[in-house]
Design a protein around this motif. Structure first.
Motif: not given
Length: 381
Positions: A33-38
């Motif tokens: 699962e994607i926690i965050t993108c930067m």
């Protein structure tokens, strides 16, 4: 790509040379699962952060070609019609600025990655290298460059939970349990697209990195690149050793294996001394010639070469550094294990004394047992 071309790209990945505009990242948990993108501009980063990110990308271009670094070929059909190649091409042409293409890219990476209950960070960047013109002797000149090499870099790095330890809390003037931030480890895998072949872009190839040479993450290669994964260095060695043992049978003597090992090691040393940029390759026929010089029966050699063709492919070159371990020469039995420096393997001999088989190693000064120097008396007259 050869080692010289690889080193040229690595030298470009420094704070004052690279042309990376932004670094994009996707932090993923162990459940996929994607926690965050930067999205971070390199120009706005402190220099020490720039160096850390570049170090991760450079790590994905490290190791030996044919071992940690593997060629991933694209077929003509893939280049012309496949979604995976079209996606890489779009990211390259837009310098990763297309948000939808990045999202698709991260989804495809996540679908293929299996890092066994580990969080990880996917790093993505595009760089452009103004390839300097070189004369025939390989020296750079003042002649204006006519080649711009634009390429993608991807690194997939495990992220480990920070440790809990005592730390000083200034506001309360006391020591309490503190948990450090999650740390990004060196890449487990990564790749560069396209390859830098002949100092130009080769859109029919990507250079893939695997930290573990025994496990190249075959399922990820097949899932993301939609091609068969190359045989890992560990599997190549196991396969070669198995073929040698099974086909030579009783001809697979200590002397035969010892000599093959020594000859391959010598070839690798000569290749290194010659500073050849391309990796040394060895054919099944050349190994067969080694066996023939050792008077191995012709039918055994023929069977060996047939099995090599079945396992590695017709005419496929063998990587000498993968099929034998030139860094060690170990002799093992159920009760005993002896390690000999590869360059001194000639000292070991086999003998039959009073009907019993022995491995003979001449003793010189400097014998130790668990670090204790021992005295071996000379034979009495």
């Amino acid at each position: 790509m050869n080692q010289k071309e690889l080193n040229e790209i690595r030298r470009h990945l420094t704070p004052d040379r690279n042309c990376i505009g932004k670094i994009y990242g996707c932090f993923v948990n162990c459940a996929g699962e994607i926690i965050t993108c930067m999205e971070t501009s390199m120009a706005l980063m402190p220099e020490d952060e720039v160096e850390r990110f570049l170090a991760l990308f450079k790590k994905s271009l490290s190791g030996g070609i044919g071992r940690s670094l593997l060629d991933i070929p694209f077929s003509t059909v893939q280049v012309e019609t496949s979604e995976e190649h079209a996606l890489l091409t779009k990211l390259r042409s837009t310098l990763c600025a297309d948000e939808e293409a990045r999202k698709d890219f991260f989804r495809r990476i996540i679908a293929g990655v299996d890092l066994k209950d580990t969080n990880y960070l996917i790093l993505l960047a595009a760089d452009t290298y103004d390839v300097p013109w070189r004369s025939k002797d390989g020296e750079e000149t003042d002649r204006q460059s006519d080649t711009m090499f634009t390429y993608l870099l991807c690194s997939i790095c495990p992220v480990h939970e920070g440790k809990t330890e005592l730390g000083y809390v200034a506001g309360e003037k006391t020591f309490q349990n503190c948990t450090s931030a999650q740390g990004v480890s060196a890449p487990e895998m990564g790749f560069m697209f396209p390859a830098f072949d002949g100092r130009r872009a080769n859109i029919y190839s990507a250079l893939y990195y695997s930290r573990n040479t025994a496990d190249v993450h075959q399922s990820f290669i097949e899932s993301f690149f939609h091609t068969d994964a190359p045989m890992s260095a560990g599997i190549q060695r196991d396969t070669f050793e198995s073929i040698l043992t099974e086909t030579l049978e009783e001809s697979c003597s200590f002397e035969v294996v010892q000599t093959v090992h020594e000859q391959i090691r010598e070839r690798l040393e000569q290749h290194k001394e010659a500073k050849e940029p391309d990796p040394l390759e060895l054919s099944g026929r050349e190994v067969g010639d080694m066996l023939r010089s050792l008077e191995v029966p012709a039918e055994r050699i023929e069977k060996f070469q047939e099995k090599c063709t079945e396992a590695f492919g017709a005419g496929a070159p063998l990587n000498p550094g993968n099929i034998v371990d030139v860094k060690k020469f170990n002799l093992t039995m159920p009760q005993v294990k002896i390690s000999v420096a590869p360059e001194a393997s000639y000292m070991v001999e086999t003998r039959v004394i009073d009907g019993r088989k022995y491995l003979m190693i001449p003793v010189s000064e400097g014998v130790e047992i668990n670090g204790v120097a021992v005295y071996i008396p000379k034979e009495e007259a």
